[in-house]
Motif scaffolding. Structure first.
Motif, PDB file in Angstrom:
ATOM      1  N   LEU A  88       0.817  -1.214   0.000  1.00  0.00           N
ATOM      2  CA  LEU A  88       0.000   0.000   0.000  1.00  0.00           C
ATOM      3  C   LEU A  88       0.849   1.261   0.000  1.00  0.00           C
ATOM      4  O   LEU A  88       0.329   2.379  -0.031  1.00  0.00           O
ATOM      5  N   GLY A  89       2.171   1.090   0.068  1.00  0.00           N
ATOM      6  CA  GLY A  89       3.056   2.248   0.031  1.00  0.00           C
ATOM      7  C   GLY A  89       2.817   3.147   1.230  1.00  0.00           C
ATOM      8  O   GLY A  89       2.581   2.684   2.343  1.00  0.00           O
ATOM      9  N   ASN A  90       2.874   4.443   0.982  1.00  0.00           N
ATOM     10  CA  ASN A  90       2.704   5.378   2.090  1.00  0.00           C
ATOM     11  C   ASN A  90       1.253   5.495   2.547  1.00  0.00           C
ATOM     12  O   ASN A  90       0.977   6.091   3.570  1.00  0.00           O
ATOM     13  N   ASN A  91       0.321   4.962   1.731  1.00  0.00           N
ATOM     14  CA  ASN A  91      -1.081   4.965   2.159  1.00  0.00           C
ATOM     15  C   ASN A  91      -1.301   3.765   3.069  1.00  0.00           C
ATOM     16  O   ASN A  91      -1.864   2.761   2.679  1.00  0.00           O
ATOM     17  N   SER A  92      -0.811   3.883   4.280  1.00  0.00           N
ATOM     18  CA  SER A  92      -0.862   2.710   5.131  1.00  0.00           C
ATOM     19  C   SER A  92      -2.278   2.485   5.629  1.00  0.00           C
ATOM     20  O   SER A  92      -3.153   3.355   5.536  1.00  0.00           O
ATOM     21  N   ILE A  93      -2.490   1.309   6.179  1.00  0.00           N
ATOM     22  CA  ILE A  93      -3.779   0.956   6.760  1.00  0.00           C
ATOM     23  C   ILE A  93      -4.072   1.937   7.890  1.00  0.00           C
ATOM     24  O   ILE A  93      -3.221   2.182   8.735  1.00  0.00           O
TER      25      ILE A  93
END
Ligand SMILES: [Zn+2]
Length: 969
Positions: free
Chosen positions: A224-229
């Motif tokens: 998800l890269g920098n768009n973390s959960i």
């Protein structure tokens, strides 16, 4: 405008010699690899203070213990790993490092505190702590001892990491800083070591930290890269609000911190946060809280400008102050507590790195523009990584520590002076004390408030005999804003009985108001202004060093509409929100009256040994929670549907008739602090059938339901915890009578549909990769909401006789879905009421509603923040000839009813905080009962269970739930 390049380049050689100490070359090489270099050479993202690490033959680095250098991409440490490192550090350098426990979190993880200083200071750690305690409370300090202690004592500087779990860098940084402070033999660090005792708490929110490390790992696995959960659950109950708990001390981390604060007497508390670029060091915009000593405001600026100057000179862009937050609400768990206890509470916001990643900085022009207060703004286009964050935080902390070391005596002089000024202020100017009458209507709640003051370190006394004092001739000190507590008018100060009712003309027979006959109107006649204090009443003297918390908690807040926009709540007057009476004492004779120090406040109920009991409903949560407390005892509980006179006393509707009470039942009533009398009556009543409650959360956020969950747990009201997704499964709601859906942030669309269904499913579930996601709920995919099927299930649940309770923004959902078309949300254009305490009134004709059981005063305070403003279509009064009258009756039965409304006069609406455009709120619905089929939706526009602050309105939803099958009136 660009910053001069030369400043950055001039400092290529270390400014502070390392006295021949060898460098840990492998570790230092790794720091270099992880530190970003600006290809243009304009900017630096590190300083000579942290760009290398000194070697030690005996003390292990984080690399040696954990196998990585802080700032390594994709690598964060769990709490157990952090604690393991600090154990190793303390074991290897016992003469310079001592590790202590700070207590257990709500989920049982250990919070720690580590002391680092030189050998002499560590050997005298306890002696130094006691010396700081004498400076913190200088009431018995001679001038000679004072001067001696300032010379000999070392200030404590307490650094705390990651109270906010998605702000990940500080625990990593604090390991490296601890090592550096322990082993570095440079003059710079030696000065810190010999003049300051540094305390480090690497993680404040230990439960949330472990979950955050889990979701960072899972986000990497899902690419998800920098768009973390998103971190759905942080601590057991609170998320970001874990640092809005400093006033009310509900969460374990707050209790542990304040206990540690009162034990160690730190001179500075420095809380590490991450959000805005690149390093914001706190001062704020104002308005500052009225109770903060002007000296501490200066100290914030002094330390902030040191950091700005030193880091800017070293070539770091974007170090700034002013802006960001206001400094008004004193609820910030760590810094406000310090600022209210004559210490210095401050914080950083450094630029976050989204877990443990890198990002290319792309900021809006508002963030990069040069302004008067930010001449060295952040810059765009550079690569920002977790190591940049660590370099900034660590360099700033070292500069603050060095400055404190270099000005040790000044900080100690300020520390003791602030305490002396607080004592002197209480000794020489009104108010001199607060008296909290024991015999008041909500005496157990009053005792809770007293216990809160004690937990905050404030001394409380009890009166040893009855005595009288002159009345409340209070005037503001020279008309300044310095004493907000003194700004109340006579009618809403010492003679307040029913909190906040400006129109009160009757005083209940059990009134605790002394010096005024029951039934008398509030009066400015000085002959009536006699305060009678009774034996056993609690007294908070203000001639003590830790009185600022009581002052601000009991003050009326005046936040002006043209002040800078508020950062958080504007009003919090706790005796008002909790419906507790306090008396503000303007007669200094109170200091001569007989009183004794107490360690806690206890109210025991009174229950006769009878199986049939009558208990008055006092309009408080203790009364309202009674049916649940008795559920397991086997006793039967009914409530009066109308007032009844019994034994010469009138009992209001909602009062309880208990039969078959055994000792278990009587003990439960006593524990609530309630009074029962023996007896029974056949007056109109209905039996209470304790409902099966579903407390429903959304996967959008759990913070706001977390506060409700906390309140229900504290009150002992059991529930089943369900997610909105479970409504998609047919029959889920068959086993419930009540669904409680507290405020969730989000549009009605997102409340139904959840998050966008983009990319892979995002689980919140325990796995080998994520061992800490098992509590409190799990799902294979956090994205879907209840869906239209779930919304329909909710409606069918109500139609078949269930009760749906919504608060705040969640109330918009049943309105948007048209569950009952007679209630709507009103758009406001002028209203400005951010987190304020408002006056509400039972709506005309609604006082018989079970929701208002026990609330028999003409108005009372509630918490409200801006929206939603609810409206109900008025009753149809048009007479239509020849129409079947049953049609009108049917329409009236289906019409939603306002149960509680905001005060109908705009100028009587505000109790405390900010209000502008009040005419848009006056008379509008605060609580609505909307019939739907055989059931009800009870919509709260207010937030009745707000952050463990608004106990006075807790009984409203409890009453609705207890009477879920008898809400019609
Ligand atoms: Zn934060």
């Amino acid at each position: 405008m660009k910053f001069p390049i030369a400043f950055g380049l001039l400092l290529a050689t270390p400014a502070f010699a390392r006295a021949q100490q060898p460098i840990d070359s492998a570790y230092s090489a790794r720091i270099r690899e992880l530190t970003q270099v600006d290809p243009s050479g304009h900017w630096k993202y590190t300083t000579e203070l942290v760009s290398t690490l000194p070697a030690s033959a005996t003390v292990p680095t984080p690399l040696k213990v954990l196998g990585y250098v802080p700032g390594t991409l994709s690598r964060l440490s769990y709490v157990a790993e952090l604690n393991k490192y600090f154990d190793a550090l303390a074991a290897a350098a016992p003469n310079r490092v001592k590790k202590f426990t700070l207590g257990k979190s709500d989920e049982g993880r250990e919070m720690i505190i580590v002391a680092i200083s030189d050998e002499a200071n560590i050997a005298a750690l306890d002696q130094n702590r006691l010396a700081l305690g004498r400076l913190a409370d200088p009431r018995a300090l001679s001038a000679q001892d004072r001067a001696g202690l300032i010379k000999s004592t070392k200030p404590i500087y307490w650094l705390s990491g990651s109270i906010h779990s998605p702000e990940t860098g500080s625990p990593e940084m604090l390991m490296e800083l601890a090592y550096r402070l322990t082993v570095d033999e440079s003059d710079f660090i030696k000065d810190i070591r010999s003049n300051v005792i540094t305390l480090i708490t690497p993680v404040t929110e230990v439960d949330g930290r472990d979950r955050e490390v889990d979701v960072v790992k899972e986000s990497q696995a899902l690419k998800l890269g920098n768009n973390s959960i998103p971190l759905i659950y942080w601590g057991k109950y609170t998320a970001h609000d874990n640092n809005r708990d400093g006033m009310v001390m509900s969460q374990a981390l707050t209790k542990n911190f304040i206990r540690g604060f009162l034990y160690w007497h730190p001179v500075v508390v420095h809380d590490l946060h991450e959000s805005v670029p690149f390093l914001y060091t706190s001062t704020g915009t104002g308005p500052y809280n009225d109770e903060y000593d002007p000296i501490v405001v200066d100290e914030w600026h002094t330390l902030a400008y040191q950091e700005i100057t030193e880091l800017t000179r070293r070539g770091l862009p974007g170090v700034w102050t002013h802006g960001f937050y206001d400094g008004w609400a004193p609820n910030y768990t760590l810094l406000s507590v310090a600022n209210l206890h004559n210490s210095i509470g401050r914080f950083y916001e450094t630029y976050t790195s989204s877990g443990a990643n890198c990002t290319t900085v792309r900021l809006p022009a508002t963030d990069t523009a040069r302004r008067w207060d930010r001449p060295n703004p952040p810059v765009n286009g550079i690569r920002w990584c977790i190591r940049s964050n660590i370099n900034y935080q660590q360099s700033g902390a070292l500069i603050a520590l060095k400055y404190t070391a270099d000005h040790r005596e000044t900080f100690l002089e300020n520390f003791v002076s602030k305490a002396e000024r607080m004592i002197e202020r209480g000794r020489t100017s009104a108010p001199y004390a607060f008296v909290i009458p024991r015999g008041q209507r909500h005496s157990a709640e009053a005792a809770d408030l007293v216990n809160l003051f004690i937990a905050q370190g404030t001394e409380v006394n009890v009166a040893l005999s009855d005595f009288t004092l002159k009345g409340p001739a209070i005037s503001a000190r020279r008309g300044t804003a310095a004493d907000s507590a003194a700004r109340r008018t006579l009618t809403d100060t010492a003679l307040r009985r029913e909190p906040s009712d400006p129109n009160a003309r009757t005083i209940p027979a059990d009134s605790a108001v002394r010096g005024r006959a029951p039934g008398a109107a509030p009066s400015r006649d000085s002959s009536l202004l006699v305060v009678r204090v009774h034996k056993g009443d609690w007294i908070v003297r203000l001639d003590q060093p830790y009185s600022a918390t009581a002052r601000t908690l009991l003050a009326i807040q005046h936040f002006k509409a043209d002040d800078p926009p508020p950062y958080d709540d504007t009003g919090w007057t706790l005796d008002e929100l909790r419906h507790v009476q306090t008396l503000k004492i303007s007669d200094s004779d109170i200091f001569t009256k007989p009183m004794q120090h107490v360690g806690s406040a206890v109210i025991e109920g009174e229950v006769p040994a009878s199986a049939s009991l009558i208990v008055r409903h006092l309009g408080d949560w203790r009364s309202a929670a009674l049916p649940w407390k008795l559920a397991a005892s086997g006793a039967s509980v009914s409530v009066l549907e109308a007032p009844v006179s019994f034994g010469g006393t009138s009992y209001p509707a909602g009062s309880y008739l208990i039969s078959g009470a055994n000792e278990t039942a009587r003990t439960a009533i006593r524990a609530l602090g309630l009074k029962a009398v023996a007896g029974s009556t056949n007056a109109r009543q209905h039996a209470i059938k304790v409902p099966r409650i579903a407390l429903m959360h959304s996967w959008l956020e759990t913070q706001n339901e977390g506060w409700v969950r906390y309140a229900l747990d504290q009150m002992g009201v059991p529930y089943t915890y369900i997610s909105d997704q479970s409504l998609r499964t047919p029959g889920t709601l068959d086993r419930f009578d009540v669904v409680f859906f507290p405020h969730v942030n989000g549009s009605p669309n997102s409340l139904v549909n959840g998050r966008p269904m983009v990319g892979p499913a995002i689980p919140w579930k325990k796995s080998a990769l994520t061992p800490n996601l098992d509590l409190w709920d799990q799902t294979d995919d956090i994205r879907p909401g209840m869906g239209l099927d779930g919304a329909a299930a909710l409606r069918h649940f109500v139609e078949r006789g269930g009760l749906l309770i919504t608060t705040g923004n969640s109330s918009v959902l049943p309105i948007t879905l048209g569950f009952n078309p007679s209630v709507s949300v009103t758009t406001t254009t002028k209203l400005n009421a951010r987190g304020s305490v408002m006056r509400a009134q039972p709506a005309p004709g609604a006082s018989a509603s079970p929701i208002l059981y026990g609330y028999d005063s003409p108005s009372f305070p509630v918490y409200f923040s801006q929206a939603p403003v609810l409206s109900v279509i008025p009753r149809d009064t048009v007479v239509v000839e020849n129409r079947d009258p049953s049609l009108a009756q049917q329409a009236e039965r289906m019409r939603a009813k306002t149960i509680l409304r905001f005060h109908d006069k705009a100028d009587s609406l505000l109790v405390s905080g900010l209000l502008a455009g009040g005419e848009e709120l006056a008379g509008k619905a605060a609580v609505v009962d909307a019939p739907v089929g055989a059931g009800h939706v009870v919509l709260f526009g207010i937030r009745p269970m707000w952050r463990w602050e608004s106990q006075g309105s807790f009984a409203l939803p409890l009453n609705a739930m207890a009477n879920w099958d008898h809400l019609a009136f």
